[in-house]
Design a protein around this motif. Sequence first.
Motif, PDB file in Angstrom:
ATOM      1  N   ALA A   1      -0.942   0.684  -5.548  1.00  0.00           N
ATOM      2  CA  ALA A   1      -0.420  -0.620  -5.123  1.00  0.00           C
ATOM      3  C   ALA A   1       0.886  -0.893  -5.852  1.00  0.00           C
ATOM      4  O   ALA A   1       0.951  -0.812  -7.087  1.00  0.00           O
ATOM      5  CB  ALA A   1      -1.418  -1.724  -5.407  1.00  0.00           C
TER       6      ALA A   1
ATOM      7  N   TYR B   1       2.449  -2.432   5.153  1.00  0.00           N
ATOM      8  CA  TYR B   1       1.016  -2.614   4.894  1.00  0.00           C
ATOM      9  C   TYR B   1       0.906  -3.406   3.595  1.00  0.00           C
ATOM     10  O   TYR B   1       0.999  -2.864   2.501  1.00  0.00           O
ATOM     11  CB  TYR B   1       0.321  -1.259   4.774  1.00  0.00           C
TER      12      TYR B   1
ATOM     13  N   HIS C   1      -6.321   9.268   4.472  1.00  0.00           N
ATOM     14  CA  HIS C   1      -6.360   7.812   4.296  1.00  0.00           C
ATOM     15  C   HIS C   1      -6.901   7.100   5.532  1.00  0.00           C
ATOM     16  O   HIS C   1      -7.815   6.274   5.440  1.00  0.00           O
ATOM     17  CB  HIS C   1      -4.959   7.289   3.953  1.00  0.00           C
TER      18      HIS C   1
ATOM     19  N   VAL D   1      -5.067  -4.666  -0.289  1.00  0.00           N
ATOM     20  CA  VAL D   1      -3.914  -4.107   0.402  1.00  0.00           C
ATOM     21  C   VAL D   1      -4.298  -2.913   1.279  1.00  0.00           C
ATOM     22  O   VAL D   1      -3.506  -2.488   2.113  1.00  0.00           O
ATOM     23  CB  VAL D   1      -2.810  -3.734  -0.623  1.00  0.00           C
ATOM     24  N   ALA D   2      -5.516  -2.399   1.125  1.00  0.00           N
ATOM     25  CA  ALA D   2      -5.992  -1.357   2.047  1.00  0.00           C
ATOM     26  C   ALA D   2      -6.384  -1.933   3.399  1.00  0.00           C
ATOM     27  O   ALA D   2      -6.479  -1.197   4.393  1.00  0.00           O
ATOM     28  CB  ALA D   2      -7.178  -0.607   1.442  1.00  0.00           C
TER      29      ALA D   2
ATOM     30  N   TYR E   1       0.843  -1.193   0.000  1.00  0.00           N
ATOM     31  CA  TYR E   1       0.000   0.000   0.000  1.00  0.00           C
ATOM     32  C   TYR E   1       0.881   1.247   0.000  1.00  0.00           C
ATOM     33  O   TYR E   1       1.787   1.384   0.817  1.00  0.00           O
ATOM     34  CB  TYR E   1      -0.878  -0.003   1.262  1.00  0.00           C
TER      35      TYR E   1
ATOM     36  N   VAL F   1      -8.154   1.603  -6.132  1.00  0.00           N
ATOM     37  CA  VAL F   1      -6.753   1.492  -6.520  1.00  0.00           C
ATOM     38  C   VAL F   1      -6.543   2.387  -7.741  1.00  0.00           C
ATOM     39  O   VAL F   1      -7.120   2.154  -8.806  1.00  0.00           O
ATOM     40  CB  VAL F   1      -6.376   0.036  -6.855  1.00  0.00           C
TER      41      VAL F   1
END
Length: 378
Positions: free
Chosen positions: A376, A75, A204, A173-174, A46, A349
């Motif tokens: 990403a 992350y 974020h 990936v978040a 991330y 993304v």
Amino acid sequence: MASSTSLPPTMKAAVKELGRPGLEIKTVPTPEVLPGTVICKILANYIGKAALGRFRAGDGPVLLTHPSPMVPGGYTIGRVAATSPDTTKLQVGQLVLLEPFIRGRDDSDVQILWGAFEGPSPASKKLAADVWRNGTMADYARAPLENTWALDEARLCGSPADGGLGYAIPELVALPIFTVPFGGLRSVDLKAGETVVVSPATGHFSLAAVAIATAMGARVVAVSRNADGLKRLQEMFPLVVPTGDVAQDTGAIIAAAGGYVDVFAEISPPAAVGSTHIESCMSAVRQYGRICLMGGRMDPKVPISMLELVFKNITIRGSYMYEREHVKGLIKLAESGALKLGKAAGMPVLGEFPLENFEAGLDMVEKHSALDGFVAIV
């Protein structure tokens, strides 16, 4: 008994050195599995707005010191490539979430953020430098077993026709980002049906807090000085743009919420120094309400009305990162479908970039706001 796929002797990694801008892609030895660890093939890292200064500047923020040289990143979504003899559940090939909050195994008060922050104490700095110097911006990473979490790949990535949620791996990936606000909201026992004011709501972590609170069944009031950013949320949540007049802004929050709020989740960035929104949001909290402070605001002091806190029996809780049970709960929330990811959560993304082309990924992050999404590195 250890288990592994065939690992190459060397790999590519993005290396950060203090005093030198940017990251340098180098060929380095592939890490070996050790007791208490797994080796993961990295699928996606991330990269959000907050990472730009750390990745591009010669030195990171004053508070976020780290050993040098080091491999940043923590992350992450990966796939288990090798397990140690003391691994009891994880299997080679399994999809996993990697998160960066590493604690000392013999002293949980020793804490570091893997790939980002070595912590404040001599013991934490030693742990970072001697053991966890290298994070996940690489082809492979050695990860602590306790920071490696199995994901139900069939459920998260499978076709909706087969009972899956249809997410692409870069969208997942978040998930590690959500752990931070989830830990904060759980620490003040946010309940379904309650009203929470999130401020600011256009970064974020704060966007993640809005999505998490919604998934937990709470009603959200979004507060931010970023008026343009808030417009993107206006179809989903009541919105308030602070004017700087504390009494007026408090009234606006209460009006937007339809009454005093149950919880105030504060996630201010360092740039929010001097903003009055904390006072306004605190004053909008009801009797026996709760306040969770999660932000990185750099004010030496934050104005708080002692009498108001006392007369209203308000609880204030500082929240740094999260507990292990929170990561478990978050994964369950995502796998249930209650917590949305990607576009459905307002966190799409923006692009996928290979490690060798990470600079192009940083360029894309720099051109967009947090509300636009994240990048990403795959």
